[in-house]
Design an enzyme around this catalytic site. Structure first.
Site, mmCIF file in Angstrom:
data_model
loop_
_atom_site.group_PDB
_atom_site.id
_atom_site.type_symbol
_atom_site.label_atom_id
_atom_site.label_comp_id
_atom_site.label_asym_id
_atom_site.label_seq_id
_atom_site.Cartn_x
_atom_site.Cartn_y
_atom_site.Cartn_z
ATOM 1 N N ASP A 17 0.757 -1.114 0.042
ATOM 2 C CA ASP A 17 0.005 0.025 -0.167
ATOM 3 C C ASP A 17 0.723 1.386 -0.116
ATOM 4 O O ASP A 17 1.896 1.225 0.485
ATOM 5 C CB ASP A 17 -1.107 -0.160 1.317
ATOM 6 C CG ASP A 17 -2.154 0.949 1.195
ATOM 7 O OD1 ASP A 17 -2.287 1.585 0.154
ATOM 8 O OD2 ASP A 17 -2.751 1.021 2.197
ATOM 9 N N GLY A 20 0.329 5.567 -4.515
ATOM 10 C CA GLY A 20 -0.543 6.676 -4.676
ATOM 11 C C GLY A 20 0.076 8.149 -3.900
ATOM 12 O O GLY A 20 0.522 8.863 -4.462
ATOM 13 N N ASN A 65 -10.993 -2.914 -5.905
ATOM 14 C CA ASN A 65 -10.472 -1.910 -6.634
ATOM 15 C C ASN A 65 -11.216 -1.370 -7.848
ATOM 16 O O ASN A 65 -10.774 -0.641 -8.488
ATOM 17 C CB ASN A 65 -9.024 -2.149 -6.911
ATOM 18 C CG ASN A 65 -7.856 -2.233 -5.733
ATOM 19 O OD1 ASN A 65 -6.715 -2.662 -5.706
ATOM 20 N ND2 ASN A 65 -8.249 -1.164 -4.931
ATOM 21 N N TRP A 66 -12.074 -2.271 -8.250
ATOM 22 C CA TRP A 66 -12.808 -1.725 -9.386
ATOM 23 C C TRP A 66 -13.546 -0.581 -9.279
ATOM 24 O O TRP A 66 -14.066 0.327 -10.203
ATOM 25 C CB TRP A 66 -13.999 -3.006 -9.759
ATOM 26 C CG TRP A 66 -13.398 -4.163 -10.088
ATOM 27 C CD1 TRP A 66 -13.326 -5.368 -9.426
ATOM 28 C CD2 TRP A 66 -13.088 -4.543 -11.387
ATOM 29 N NE1 TRP A 66 -12.818 -6.620 -10.192
ATOM 30 C CE2 TRP A 66 -12.439 -5.962 -11.399
ATOM 31 C CE3 TRP A 66 -12.900 -3.739 -12.624
ATOM 32 C CZ2 TRP A 66 -11.991 -6.579 -12.588
ATOM 33 C CZ3 TRP A 66 -12.276 -4.539 -13.581
ATOM 34 C CH2 TRP A 66 -11.962 -6.002 -13.968
ATOM 35 N N ARG A 185 1.881 -4.905 6.112
ATOM 36 C CA ARG A 185 1.127 -3.741 5.414
ATOM 37 C C ARG A 185 2.051 -2.487 5.663
ATOM 38 O O ARG A 185 2.080 -2.107 6.377
ATOM 39 C CB ARG A 185 -0.363 -3.591 6.166
ATOM 40 C CG ARG A 185 -0.927 -2.510 5.048
ATOM 41 C CD ARG A 185 -2.593 -2.399 5.440
ATOM 42 N NE ARG A 185 -3.268 -1.579 4.494
ATOM 43 C CZ ARG A 185 -4.296 -1.458 4.137
ATOM 44 N NH1 ARG A 185 -4.892 -2.525 4.591
ATOM 45 N NH2 ARG A 185 -4.877 -0.691 3.185
HETATM 46 C C1 FPP Z 1 -1.766 0.349 -3.358
HETATM 47 O O1 FPP Z 1 -1.433 1.657 -3.730
HETATM 48 C C2 FPP Z 1 -1.384 -0.510 -4.354
HETATM 49 C C3 FPP Z 1 -2.179 -1.073 -5.321
HETATM 50 C C4 FPP Z 1 -3.622 -0.998 -5.411
HETATM 51 C C5 FPP Z 1 -1.707 -1.816 -6.464
HETATM 52 C C6 FPP Z 1 -0.284 -2.500 -6.054
HETATM 53 C C7 FPP Z 1 0.215 -2.800 -7.044
HETATM 54 C C8 FPP Z 1 1.583 -3.072 -7.351
HETATM 55 C C9 FPP Z 1 2.712 -2.496 -6.363
HETATM 56 C C10 FPP Z 1 2.476 -3.055 -8.557
HETATM 57 C C11 FPP Z 1 1.800 -4.147 -9.573
HETATM 58 C C12 FPP Z 1 2.110 -5.487 -9.360
HETATM 59 C C13 FPP Z 1 2.001 -6.278 -10.106
HETATM 60 C C14 FPP Z 1 2.180 -7.890 -9.737
HETATM 61 C C15 FPP Z 1 1.743 -6.064 -11.322
HETATM 62 P P1 FPP Z 1 -2.564 2.709 -3.592
HETATM 63 O O2 FPP Z 1 -2.584 3.256 -5.008
HETATM 64 O O3 FPP Z 1 -3.779 2.368 -2.746
HETATM 65 O O4 FPP Z 1 -1.968 3.895 -2.775
HETATM 66 P P2 FPP Z 1 -2.483 5.070 -1.690
HETATM 67 O O5 FPP Z 1 -3.386 4.460 -0.783
HETATM 68 O O6 FPP Z 1 -1.342 5.738 -1.446
HETATM 69 O O7 FPP Z 1 -3.406 5.804 -2.856
#
Ligand code: FPP
Length: 242
Positions: A17, A20, A65-66, A185
């Site tokens: 996590d 972003g 996430n959708w 996490r």
């Molecule tokens: C959470 O960060 C991360 C994800 C929803 C996607 C995780 C994916 C990767 C690390 C790379 C892809 C992996 C593969 C296997 C291709 P967030 O976007 O929720 O961050 P935030 O909470 O700071 O907005």
């Protein structure tokens, strides 16, 4: 990291996590954070494998996430495509078996084909298993396991009296994989977020403020040291496990 993993750790699972926020803090688009997240994933796969961990499960796209904007979903799918295309050869050579867990319904055809390719081409590998949780939800997993058991019962293959923890667990997406000893996490959030709902019942949770793109060997080492300091009682009292 020089030392080996504590003997008791076979399986580590991670909620990656903070991509972003990592990007936002630096004034970059979110996509850049996800790209750096892929680099952190590469580092973590190597570090885990090098210290003798057998299984690593990473949460890369949740069934929730959708709900994100279409552009973000498309970026996450794009990353999976990129990761498989760029890394499959090396994963294969490095003895990594790739398995994808999650709901396959609703995924684009080319993603499905790519996931299948990654699984098929690495299925002979046994040194290390990378489970990619994609379109995954822990509750979905429990529901699909229930359906599968009910279908077996309807076919007369299993009686209700035979349904115990082991029978149930073998229907879950991770099947016979041992439950993770450590769940990590990143990004300072203290939530399970529908990850490993069944399998994590007795795992040690390690929460770190580090954002996923910054996760490295040192962070992994801290999680392992933390695990080493925990007494796992599985419902017993201290004297019973000592
Ligand atoms: C959470 O960060 C991360 C994800 C929803 C996607 C995780 C994916 C990767 C690390 C790379 C892809 C992996 C593969 C296997 C291709 P967030 O976007 O929720 O961050 P935030 O909470 O700071 O907005």
């Amino acid at each position: 990291m020089s030392e080996a993993a504590p003997r008791a750790i076979r399986h580590i699972a991670i909620i990656m996590d903070g991509n972003g926020r990592w990007a936002k803090q630096r004034g970059f688009p979110r996509q850049v954070g996800h790209e750096r997240g892929v680099e952190a994933l590469r580092r973590t796969v190597e570090a885990c494998r090098d210290i003798g961990i057998e299984y690593l499960t990473v949460f890369s796209f949740s069934s929730e996430n959708w709900k994100r904007p279409a552009e973000e979903i498309s970026a996450l799918f794009g990353l999976l495509r990129l990761y498989v295309r760029q890394d499959l050869k090396r994963l294969k050579e490095d003895g990594v078996r790739v398995q994808v867990i999650g709901n396959r319904e609703g995924l684009p055809e080319d993603i499905l084909a790519l996931l299948l390719k990654a699984e098929t081409e690495t299925q002979q590998n046994s040194r290390f298993v990378l489970n990619i949780a994609f379109n995954y939800g822990g509750r979905d997993d429990i529901v699909q396991a229930c359906r599968s058991l009910v279908a077996k019962a309807e076919r007369g293959e299993i009686a209700s009296s035979q349904i115990d923890h082991q029978a149930f667990e073998s229907e879950l997406w991770l099947g016979d994989t041992p439950n993770p000893e450590v769940l990590i996490r990143t990004s300072g959030e203290y939530r399970i977020s529908n990850f490993m709902v069944w399998q994590g019942a007795y795992s040690e949770w390690y929460f770190t403020d580090a954002l996923w793109p910054d996760f490295d060997e040192e962070e992994l080492h801290r999680a392992l040291v933390y695990f080493g300091s925990r007494e796992r009682r599985f419902g017993l009292v201290s004297e019973q496990v000592g």
